[in-house]
Design a protein around this motif. Sequence first.
Motif, mmCIF file in Angstrom:
data_model
loop_
_atom_site.group_PDB
_atom_site.id
_atom_site.type_symbol
_atom_site.label_atom_id
_atom_site.label_comp_id
_atom_site.label_asym_id
_atom_site.label_seq_id
_atom_site.Cartn_x
_atom_site.Cartn_y
_atom_site.Cartn_z
ATOM 1 N N GLY A 1 0.838 -1.190 0.000
ATOM 2 C CA GLY A 1 0.000 0.000 0.000
ATOM 3 C C GLY A 1 0.869 1.235 0.000
ATOM 4 N N MET A 2 0.341 2.325 0.528
ATOM 5 C CA MET A 2 1.102 3.564 0.659
ATOM 6 C C MET A 2 1.006 4.046 2.098
ATOM 7 S SD MET A 2 0.080 5.618 -2.852
ATOM 8 C CE MET A 2 1.287 6.922 -2.538
ATOM 9 N N ASP A 3 2.024 4.784 2.539
ATOM 10 C CA ASP A 3 2.064 5.307 3.903
ATOM 11 C C ASP A 3 2.144 6.822 3.854
ATOM 12 O OD1 ASP A 3 2.435 2.712 5.568
ATOM 13 O OD2 ASP A 3 3.897 2.540 3.954
ATOM 14 N N PHE A 4 1.357 7.463 4.730
ATOM 15 C CA PHE A 4 1.275 8.916 4.747
ATOM 16 C C PHE A 4 1.498 9.430 6.168
ATOM 17 C CE2 PHE A 4 -1.525 7.315 1.426
ATOM 18 C CZ PHE A 4 -1.121 8.037 0.316
ATOM 19 N N ALA A 5 2.180 10.587 6.265
ATOM 20 C CA ALA A 5 2.458 11.173 7.581
ATOM 21 C C ALA A 5 2.671 12.676 7.433
ATOM 22 C CB ALA A 5 3.697 10.533 8.197
ATOM 23 N N LEU A 6 2.527 13.380 8.550
ATOM 24 C CA LEU A 6 2.847 14.805 8.594
ATOM 25 C C LEU A 6 4.339 14.975 8.835
ATOM 26 C CD1 LEU A 6 -0.051 16.283 10.770
ATOM 27 C CD2 LEU A 6 0.295 16.610 8.312
ATOM 28 N N GLU A 7 4.899 16.009 8.264
ATOM 29 C CA GLU A 7 6.327 16.277 8.476
ATOM 30 C C GLU A 7 6.603 16.577 9.940
ATOM 31 O OE1 GLU A 7 9.864 19.170 6.648
ATOM 32 O OE2 GLU A 7 7.801 19.272 5.890
ATOM 33 N N SER A 8 5.624 17.143 10.638
ATOM 34 C CA SER A 8 5.791 17.478 12.053
ATOM 35 C C SER A 8 5.757 16.243 12.948
ATOM 36 C CB SER A 8 4.692 18.450 12.478
ATOM 37 O OG SER A 8 3.415 17.839 12.362
ATOM 38 N N GLY A 9 5.290 15.127 12.410
ATOM 39 C CA GLY A 9 5.197 13.909 13.206
ATOM 40 C C GLY A 9 3.937 13.842 14.058
ATOM 41 N N GLU A 10 3.038 14.798 13.896
ATOM 42 C CA GLU A 10 1.803 14.813 14.670
ATOM 43 C C GLU A 10 0.730 13.943 13.999
ATOM 44 O OE1 GLU A 10 0.719 18.869 15.011
ATOM 45 O OE2 GLU A 10 2.384 19.394 16.345
ATOM 46 N N THR A 11 -0.321 13.669 14.742
ATOM 47 C CA THR A 11 -1.410 12.879 14.194
ATOM 48 C C THR A 11 -2.308 13.748 13.318
ATOM 49 O OG1 THR A 11 -3.165 11.291 14.736
ATOM 50 C CG2 THR A 11 -3.000 13.262 16.109
ATOM 51 N N PHE A 12 -3.195 13.114 12.557
ATOM 52 C CA PHE A 12 -4.130 13.823 11.682
ATOM 53 C C PHE A 12 -5.331 12.910 11.427
ATOM 54 C CE2 PHE A 12 -0.941 11.611 9.205
ATOM 55 C CZ PHE A 12 -1.668 10.929 8.237
ATOM 56 N N ASP A 13 -6.420 13.502 10.922
ATOM 57 C CA ASP A 13 -7.629 12.737 10.660
ATOM 58 C C ASP A 13 -7.448 11.822 9.453
ATOM 59 O OD1 ASP A 13 -9.024 13.842 12.764
ATOM 60 O OD2 ASP A 13 -9.937 15.426 11.547
ATOM 61 N N VAL A 14 -7.914 10.593 9.595
ATOM 62 C CA VAL A 14 -7.946 9.636 8.487
ATOM 63 C C VAL A 14 -9.402 9.524 8.042
ATOM 64 C CG1 VAL A 14 -7.541 7.251 7.782
ATOM 65 C CG2 VAL A 14 -5.973 8.375 9.395
#
Length: 262
Positions: free
Chosen positions: A127-140
Amino acid sequence: MREENQSSKLAKMKASLQKQMKKRWVLPAVYLGLAAVVLSAVIWLQGSEEQIVQEDPNMEQGQTDTNPGVNYEEALPVTAVNEVFKKPFLNEAEVNVIGYFFDFNATEEQQQAALVFYDNTYYQNKGMDFALESGETFDVVAALSGTVVKVEKDALFGNLVHIEHDNHVVTVYQSLEGVKVEEGQAVKQGEVIAQAGRNLYNQDAGIHVHFEVRHDGVPVNPATLFDQPATALPNAAEGDVAEEADDEEVEEPSEEELEEQD
């Protein structure tokens, strides 16, 4: 003599009828009687038509709701018409790709970037993996409208959600926290289903979401599907499928590794 008696009787009956018709109440009574006959005939015809409709074996259940008391089977939610695949998050300007789908037709460099290192072994990313550059969480969010068919906490992949769509398509979301949906629930495209979190399988990714698209159980490269309708999936995904349809085959983590994750 007999003929004269019959003629006399007919004359008397005719005279009596003419006399009765001259009375004011006779004509309204006749009209009311005729109206009652017509109304009875109409009611009888309507009742016959309703009986035919209810007994028609060719009418599909749920085709009409004009008959109260009939229990229609609820239709399963399906992908909305004209929907296209969207990324599993809303803020595309801030979320980055940190893991790519392993494509057997890609270059060697691209394939190396699509490997996941776990337990001293490299595994192909399905699959693919996604993240914020800040390392914080976000809504999926849900990439397509559909029905949740699996919600589970896995020792390796963390909290995960599977959503079923039309055309034998399932979208998979792993490494989640704060899951907001449950099995059997209908979700709309863009609806928040959880937040990005961590998992043991891809610790190096930190807080992220792992996203897969499976067609007939076979993982497909999500990058070839974004902004494409689900009906176009077989053409868009040609040459971009993984060899296996199952989840990553990795060894179960030890108790020490689980404790480190906690």
